[in-house]
Design a protein around this motif. Structure first.
Motif, PDB file in Angstrom:
ATOM      1  N   LEU A   1      -2.566   2.947  -1.696  1.00  0.00           N
ATOM      2  CA  LEU A   1      -3.290   4.471  -1.373  1.00  0.00           C
ATOM      3  C   LEU A   1      -3.429   4.487   0.132  1.00  0.00           C
ATOM      4  CD1 LEU A   1      -6.324   4.126  -3.911  1.00  0.00           C
ATOM      5  CD2 LEU A   1      -4.132   5.785  -3.992  1.00  0.00           C
ATOM      6  N   SER A   2      -3.596   3.531   1.010  1.00  0.00           N
ATOM      7  CA  SER A   2      -3.448   3.849   2.509  1.00  0.00           C
ATOM      8  C   SER A   2      -2.024   4.350   3.149  1.00  0.00           C
ATOM      9  CB  SER A   2      -3.909   2.380   3.125  1.00  0.00           C
ATOM     10  OG  SER A   2      -3.928   2.434   4.323  1.00  0.00           O
ATOM     11  N   ARG A   3      -1.066   3.568   2.425  1.00  0.00           N
ATOM     12  CA  ARG A   3       0.169   4.049   2.848  1.00  0.00           C
ATOM     13  C   ARG A   3       0.567   5.369   2.311  1.00  0.00           C
ATOM     14  NH1 ARG A   3       4.366  -0.631   0.811  1.00  0.00           N
ATOM     15  NH2 ARG A   3       5.815   0.971   1.435  1.00  0.00           N
ATOM     16  N   TYR A   4      -0.061   5.753   1.057  1.00  0.00           N
ATOM     17  CA  TYR A   4       0.159   6.989   0.613  1.00  0.00           C
ATOM     18  C   TYR A   4      -0.469   8.151   1.412  1.00  0.00           C
ATOM     19  CZ  TYR A   4      -0.373  11.150  -2.643  1.00  0.00           C
ATOM     20  OH  TYR A   4      -0.060  12.402  -3.096  1.00  0.00           O
ATOM     21  N   HIS A   5      -1.746   7.887   1.802  1.00  0.00           N
ATOM     22  CA  HIS A   5      -2.479   8.977   2.640  1.00  0.00           C
ATOM     23  C   HIS A   5      -1.755   8.887   4.126  1.00  0.00           C
ATOM     24  CE1 HIS A   5      -5.434   9.411  -0.302  1.00  0.00           C
ATOM     25  NE2 HIS A   5      -5.980   8.041  -0.336  1.00  0.00           N
ATOM     26  N   ARG A   6      -1.166   7.808   4.437  1.00  0.00           N
ATOM     27  CA  ARG A   6      -0.574   7.882   5.929  1.00  0.00           C
ATOM     28  C   ARG A   6       0.661   8.954   5.795  1.00  0.00           C
ATOM     29  NH1 ARG A   6      -1.812   2.556   6.290  1.00  0.00           N
ATOM     30  NH2 ARG A   6       0.152   1.740   5.731  1.00  0.00           N
TER      31      ARG A   6
ATOM     32  N   GLU B   1      -3.524  -4.392  -3.563  1.00  0.00           N
ATOM     33  CA  GLU B   1      -2.431  -4.014  -3.649  1.00  0.00           C
ATOM     34  C   GLU B   1      -2.106  -2.421  -3.569  1.00  0.00           C
ATOM     35  OE1 GLU B   1       0.590  -5.426  -6.244  1.00  0.00           O
ATOM     36  OE2 GLU B   1       0.622  -7.544  -5.457  1.00  0.00           O
ATOM     37  N   LYS B   2      -3.367  -1.938  -4.664  1.00  0.00           N
ATOM     38  CA  LYS B   2      -3.622  -0.577  -4.858  1.00  0.00           C
ATOM     39  C   LYS B   2      -4.060   0.099  -3.482  1.00  0.00           C
ATOM     40  CE  LYS B   2      -6.759   2.395  -7.292  1.00  0.00           C
ATOM     41  NZ  LYS B   2      -7.948   2.559  -8.411  1.00  0.00           N
ATOM     42  N   ARG B   3      -4.813  -0.722  -3.037  1.00  0.00           N
ATOM     43  CA  ARG B   3      -5.696  -0.200  -1.646  1.00  0.00           C
ATOM     44  C   ARG B   3      -4.327  -0.107  -0.601  1.00  0.00           C
ATOM     45  NH1 ARG B   3     -10.082  -3.373  -3.143  1.00  0.00           N
ATOM     46  NH2 ARG B   3      -9.502  -5.099  -1.952  1.00  0.00           N
ATOM     47  N   GLU B   4      -3.708  -0.826  -0.533  1.00  0.00           N
ATOM     48  CA  GLU B   4      -2.670  -0.909   0.496  1.00  0.00           C
ATOM     49  C   GLU B   4      -1.675   0.293   0.176  1.00  0.00           C
ATOM     50  OE1 GLU B   4      -0.563  -4.712   0.372  1.00  0.00           O
ATOM     51  OE2 GLU B   4      -2.360  -5.630   1.629  1.00  0.00           O
TER      52      GLU B   4
ATOM     53  N   LEU C   1      -6.978 -14.267 -14.527  1.00  0.00           N
ATOM     54  CA  LEU C   1      -7.089 -12.563 -14.604  1.00  0.00           C
ATOM     55  C   LEU C   1      -7.660 -11.907 -13.505  1.00  0.00           C
ATOM     56  CD1 LEU C   1      -6.045 -10.170 -16.304  1.00  0.00           C
ATOM     57  CD2 LEU C   1      -7.967 -10.530 -17.861  1.00  0.00           C
ATOM     58  N   LEU C   2      -9.072 -12.373 -13.303  1.00  0.00           N
ATOM     59  CA  LEU C   2      -9.545 -11.717 -12.378  1.00  0.00           C
ATOM     60  C   LEU C   2      -9.098 -11.776 -10.806  1.00  0.00           C
ATOM     61  CD1 LEU C   2     -13.302 -13.064 -13.255  1.00  0.00           C
ATOM     62  CD2 LEU C   2     -12.345 -10.705 -13.480  1.00  0.00           C
ATOM     63  N   ALA C   3      -8.559 -13.142 -10.512  1.00  0.00           N
ATOM     64  CA  ALA C   3      -7.700 -13.169  -9.384  1.00  0.00           C
ATOM     65  C   ALA C   3      -6.452 -12.139  -9.428  1.00  0.00           C
ATOM     66  CB  ALA C   3      -7.080 -14.781  -9.125  1.00  0.00           C
ATOM     67  N   LYS C   4      -5.970 -12.157 -10.453  1.00  0.00           N
ATOM     68  CA  LYS C   4      -4.841 -11.140 -10.722  1.00  0.00           C
ATOM     69  C   LYS C   4      -5.247  -9.571 -10.302  1.00  0.00           C
ATOM     70  CE  LYS C   4      -0.876  -9.960 -13.216  1.00  0.00           C
ATOM     71  NZ  LYS C   4      -0.031 -10.031 -14.621  1.00  0.00           N
ATOM     72  N   ILE C   5      -6.394  -9.300 -10.894  1.00  0.00           N
ATOM     73  CA  ILE C   5      -6.931  -7.969 -10.719  1.00  0.00           C
ATOM     74  C   ILE C   5      -7.462  -7.787  -9.491  1.00  0.00           C
ATOM     75  CG2 ILE C   5      -9.190  -6.443 -11.295  1.00  0.00           C
ATOM     76  CD1 ILE C   5      -8.883  -7.751 -13.908  1.00  0.00           C
ATOM     77  N   ASP C   6      -7.975  -8.940  -8.799  1.00  0.00           N
ATOM     78  CA  ASP C   6      -8.237  -8.637  -7.352  1.00  0.00           C
ATOM     79  C   ASP C   6      -7.046  -8.459  -6.523  1.00  0.00           C
ATOM     80  OD1 ASP C   6     -11.169  -9.093  -7.450  1.00  0.00           O
ATOM     81  OD2 ASP C   6     -10.843 -11.326  -7.231  1.00  0.00           O
ATOM     82  N   ARG C   7      -5.876  -9.038  -6.621  1.00  0.00           N
ATOM     83  CA  ARG C   7      -4.559  -9.047  -5.842  1.00  0.00           C
ATOM     84  C   ARG C   7      -4.045  -7.573  -6.406  1.00  0.00           C
ATOM     85  NH1 ARG C   7      -3.377 -14.312  -8.155  1.00  0.00           N
ATOM     86  NH2 ARG C   7      -2.114 -13.310  -9.662  1.00  0.00           N
TER      87      ARG C   7
END
Length: 282
Positions: A89-94, A84-87, A74-80
């Motif tokens: 958000l980064s794409r959204y900001h771009r 993905e969330k950061r990616e 579960l923790l590994a899935k949360i990390d993934r």
């Protein structure tokens, strides 16, 4: 001759074993075996109980290990998911930055088109009439509707170029307007310099004595008059880029359109003869 028998029991005549004693000894041995059996059974029961305890403990440890494994997964899935969330958000900001730049560019282009439309309409209005009153009315429309002027006056210089005479006005009483000396007036200075004069103050608060803007009017590179914008409408708090372009357009075309209309009216609205247009390429 017969032998004498000794006294005392011998052979089968000897007394039998003590059965009670043997029984007691047997019972004692059996009792000891029973005790050993009981002890053995107790140890077996203890071992079985220990085994059950160990099995329960083992099951608990196995469940805990499985739970820990599930938690790790579960923790590994949360990390993934966080990655993905950061990616995302980064794409959204771009995309947001690109969209913001695109929106700003669209607004800029729309503003440019609006400015061009204003200039086109103003130029078309100034030259759409060949009567002095018609030209004057269109100059007023440009000032009121496109510039946002509320009170204004158009002046033309007299023959000896000493005074500016009011010929058309709006928002002020005619009695408040008199010829202005060119030599010692702000209007005259703008005419002599041939450059527009715009006040730094709020254009809505301008006065007849301190106009918000003065636009020199020229014909064939000769300055022949000025338009004085005394004050603007309440919502017109400042002049924009398009206003300065309109000032330039009015300065170059308003007087020329008015002079052309006046000359056409003086000829009884007759066009010049064909000879006036011959050899124009020379």
């Amino acid at each position: 001759m017969t032998k004498d028998r000794k006294s005392g029991p011998t052979g089968s005549d000897a007394p039998g074993p003590d059965l009670r004693s043997e029984r007691d000894q047997f019972l004692k041995k059996f009792s000891g075996g029973a005790k050993l059996s009981e002890e053995f059974l107790r140890e077996v029961e203890q071992l079985q109980e220990r085994l059950r305890h160990l099995e329960a403990e083992n099951a608990g440890l196995r469940a805990k290990v499985e739970a820990d494994e599930a938690i790790r997964e579960l923790l590994a899935k949360i990390d993934r998911l966080e990655t993905e969330k950061r990616e995302l958000l980064s794409r959204y900001h771009r995309v947001e930055e690109v969209n913001s730049e695109f929106t700003a560019r669209v607004q800029e282009v729309e503003s440019e088109f609006a400015n061009l439309a204003n200039l086109f309409v103003a130029s078309n209005q100034l030259h759409s009439s060949l009567s002095p009153r018609g030209v004057t009315r269109r100059i007023k429309e440009v000032l009121a509707q496109l510039v946002g002027a509320e009170r204004y006056c158009m002046y033309l210089a007299n023959q000896d170029n000493t005074e500016l005479v009011p010929i058309a006005y709006e928002g002020v009483a005619g009695s408040a307007l008199t010829p202005v000396k060119i030599a010692d007036s702000e209007l005259g200075q703008a005419l002599l310099k041939g450059a527009a004069s715009v006040s730094d103050h709020d254009p809505t608060a301008g006065t007849v004595q301190r106009p918000a803007a003065i636009i020199p009017l020229s014909v064939d590179e000769k300055t022949v008059g000025v338009i004085a914008i005394f004050s603007t409408l309440a919502q017109k708090k400042r002049f924009d880029t398009v206003d300065f372009e309109l000032f330039k357009l009015l300065g170059q075309h308003a007087a020329a359109a008015l002079v052309s209309a006046s000359l056409f009216a003086h000829t009884d609205r007759k066009l010049p003869g064909l000879e006036a247009f011959l050899d124009l390429s020379v």
